[in-house]
Design a protein around this motif. Structure first.
Motif, short mmCIF file in Angstrom:
data_model
loop_
_atom_site.label_atom_id
_atom_site.label_comp_id
_atom_site.label_asym_id
_atom_site.label_seq_id
_atom_site.Cartn_x
_atom_site.Cartn_y
_atom_site.Cartn_z
N ARG A 265 0.72 -0.99 -0.02
CA ARG A 265 -0.10 0.13 0.09
C ARG A 265 0.79 1.41 0.08
O ARG A 265 1.97 1.16 0.63
CB ARG A 265 -0.94 0.20 1.26
CG ARG A 265 -2.32 -0.71 1.05
CD ARG A 265 -2.23 -1.95 1.12
NE ARG A 265 -3.71 -2.71 1.42
CZ ARG A 265 -3.93 -3.86 1.26
NH1 ARG A 265 -3.17 -4.72 0.70
NH2 ARG A 265 -5.04 -4.43 1.53
N PRO A 266 0.31 2.41 -0.54
CA PRO A 266 1.09 3.59 -0.57
C PRO A 266 0.98 4.27 0.77
O PRO A 266 -0.06 3.97 1.46
CB PRO A 266 0.40 4.62 -1.54
CG PRO A 266 -0.84 3.93 -1.65
CD PRO A 266 -0.64 2.30 -1.63
N MET A 267 2.21 4.63 1.50
CA MET A 267 2.01 5.36 2.72
C MET A 267 0.97 6.43 3.01
O MET A 267 0.15 6.68 3.58
CB MET A 267 3.33 5.52 3.02
CG MET A 267 4.30 4.29 3.50
SD MET A 267 3.66 3.33 4.81
CE MET A 267 4.54 1.91 4.76
N LYS A 268 1.33 7.60 2.14
CA LYS A 268 0.48 8.81 2.40
C LYS A 268 0.21 9.22 0.92
O LYS A 268 0.82 9.74 0.10
CB LYS A 268 1.59 9.94 2.87
CG LYS A 268 2.06 9.76 4.25
CD LYS A 268 2.71 10.91 4.79
CE LYS A 268 3.02 10.40 6.32
NZ LYS A 268 3.79 11.51 7.26
N THR A 269 -1.35 9.13 0.80
CA THR A 269 -2.03 9.52 -0.55
C THR A 269 -2.75 10.73 -0.06
O THR A 269 -2.05 11.87 0.36
CB THR A 269 -2.86 8.54 -1.00
OG1 THR A 269 -3.83 8.32 -0.06
CG2 THR A 269 -2.08 7.28 -1.48
N GLY A 270 -3.98 10.98 0.06
CA GLY A 270 -4.73 12.17 0.03
C GLY A 270 -4.58 12.95 -1.22
O GLY A 270 -3.75 12.75 -2.22
N PHE A 271 -5.59 13.89 -1.39
CA PHE A 271 -5.69 14.71 -2.51
C PHE A 271 -5.83 16.05 -2.21
O PHE A 271 -6.39 16.67 -1.37
CB PHE A 271 -7.28 14.20 -3.29
CG PHE A 271 -7.26 12.90 -3.96
CD1 PHE A 271 -5.96 12.19 -4.38
CD2 PHE A 271 -8.31 12.34 -4.13
CE1 PHE A 271 -6.08 11.03 -5.04
CE2 PHE A 271 -8.45 10.98 -4.68
CZ PHE A 271 -7.01 10.44 -5.23
N ILE A 272 -5.63 17.01 -3.29
CA ILE A 272 -5.64 18.29 -3.42
C ILE A 272 -7.09 18.53 -3.89
O ILE A 272 -7.24 18.08 -5.15
CB ILE A 272 -4.70 19.13 -3.94
CG1 ILE A 272 -3.40 18.96 -3.03
CG2 ILE A 272 -5.33 20.69 -4.27
CD1 ILE A 272 -1.91 19.46 -3.95
N LEU A 273 -8.26 19.19 -3.44
CA LEU A 273 -9.37 19.08 -3.97
C LEU A 273 -9.76 20.48 -4.71
O LEU A 273 -10.89 20.67 -5.06
CB LEU A 273 -10.29 18.72 -2.95
CG LEU A 273 -10.27 17.50 -1.90
CD1 LEU A 273 -11.52 17.40 -0.79
CD2 LEU A 273 -10.70 16.19 -2.95
N ASP A 274 -8.92 21.34 -4.90
CA ASP A 274 -9.18 22.67 -5.34
C ASP A 274 -9.78 22.40 -6.68
O ASP A 274 -10.84 23.27 -7.15
CB ASP A 274 -7.86 23.43 -5.52
CG ASP A 274 -7.25 23.79 -4.31
OD1 ASP A 274 -7.76 23.42 -3.33
OD2 ASP A 274 -6.11 24.49 -4.38
N LYS A 275 -9.29 21.50 -7.57
CA LYS A 275 -10.05 21.72 -9.25
C LYS A 275 -11.52 21.05 -8.85
O LYS A 275 -12.40 21.86 -9.50
CB LYS A 275 -9.29 20.53 -9.90
CG LYS A 275 -9.57 20.70 -11.23
CD LYS A 275 -8.88 19.63 -11.90
CE LYS A 275 -9.54 19.36 -13.56
NZ LYS A 275 -8.73 18.11 -14.31
N VAL A 276 -11.76 20.22 -8.22
CA VAL A 276 -13.08 19.50 -8.02
C VAL A 276 -14.08 20.52 -7.42
O VAL A 276 -15.29 20.68 -7.82
CB VAL A 276 -13.20 18.03 -7.53
CG1 VAL A 276 -13.02 18.26 -6.02
CG2 VAL A 276 -14.60 17.54 -7.88
N VAL A 277 -13.92 21.12 -6.44
CA VAL A 277 -14.47 22.34 -5.91
C VAL A 277 -14.82 23.46 -6.76
O VAL A 277 -16.00 23.95 -6.74
CB VAL A 277 -13.65 22.79 -4.68
CG1 VAL A 277 -14.39 24.06 -3.94
CG2 VAL A 277 -13.50 21.61 -3.64
#
Length: 303
Positions: A265-277
């Motif tokens: 598994r990847p350790m630290k993913t998470g997303f920057i949501l600016d575009k979809v917002v």
């Protein structure tokens, strides 16, 4: 009003899309899945049995219903199963996507495809949409292969990547991180939880909304869609314990190397949501708000 066809409509996301359409209208829905319809309400939309591994059946259903858009939720999503059964994973996660792409190109249908944070290696999260992919597992690799098929196609495509989807339906055939944690904590038996993997868990209702917005707003390209709270898996389980008042002393924090999982598994993913917002007006719930929604649905289901 647009007509959308949803693959994998018996799954968690598929059922949440059905739920939203029935509550709000917005689109005409064709729900499709393998086998019979498991959604409790059978009116207000159409259901068709469709096995995405059968190209002739897929072609026949799409020809019959003539959708404006397809939201493709059907996939093999169990990371360890995908690692152990690569052939079937490829059929479900890559070959089936090629079938849909060909039909969408031919009939000018928008294709909204669900992907994952596991396309990344977890070295530099949270990620923006244009970050370089580098999957650590075959599941992630299969999703990158499907994404590349879309990018090189003439289809009108949208890729929605998401993270750790949670929620509940009437007939939960598969668990998810929140339901697993709640069930394990309820039993009061010691559980091992990783403390070195970081994610942004996504409420299924929020993801369903993003899928519908992508169709309604004629979105194009890649969008990152998740919850807005960034936390370790251990922290997530602690929050579940806090919400339902369970004993947290039974939560044993361990590192990934001690879990002996089949796939990396990847350790630290998470997303920057600016575009979809900014593009779609996406506005996710907080994790605590999501738990409250799940809790309310569990109460209704148990009545």
């Amino acid at each position: 009003m647009k007509t959308i066809l949803v693959t994998g409509s018996n799954g968690l996301l598929g059922q949440k899309i059905t739920e939203k359409v029935l509550a709000e209208g917005r689109v005409n829905l064709i729900a499709t899945s393998r086998g019979g319809n498991r959604y409790p309400s059978k009116t207000g939309y159409q259901y068709a049995e469709m096995d995405i591994l059968d190209p002739l059946q897929v072609k026949s259903i799409i020809k019959q219903y003539k959708p404006d858009a397809i939201i493709h939720t059907a996939a093999m999503t169990n990371v360890d199963t995908a690692q152990a059964n690569k052939d079937l994973c490829k059929q479900l996660n890559v070959d089936a996507v090629q079938t849909l792409i060909s039909l969408c190109e031919e009939k000018n249908i928008q294709l909204v495809h669900l992907s994952t944070d596991f396309v990344f290696d977890g070295e530099n999260g949270p990620y923006a949409e244009d970050a370089a992919t580098n999957p650590l597992s075959y599941y992630g690799e299969s999703k990158v292969l499907a994404e590349n098929l879309l990018k090189s196609s003439r289809a009108d495509w949208v890729i929605i990547r998401t993270i750790l989807v949670y929620g509940i339906t009437n007939d939960m055939s598969r668990s998810n991180i929140v339901l697993w944690a709640k069930g394990a904590l309820e039993k009061g038996v010691s559980i091992n939880v990783v403390n070195d993997q970081w994610r942004m868990p996504t409420l299924a209702e929020d993801l369903a909304e993003a899928c519908l917005l992508a169709v309604e707003k004629n979105a194009k390209g890649i969008y990152h869609v998740s919850g807005k709270d960034y936390m370790s898996i251990a922290e997530l389980v602690q929050k579940v314990a806090d919400y339902w008042g369970f004993n947290k002393s039974i939560i044993k924090e361990v590192s990934s190397v001690n879990l002996n999982q089949t796939a990396k598994r990847p350790m630290k993913t998470g997303f920057i949501l600016d575009k979809v917002v900014s593009d779609l007006g996406y506005n996710p719930h907080s994790f605590e708000e999501g738990l409250a929604i799940v809790s309310e649905q569990i109460t209704i289901r148990n009545k």
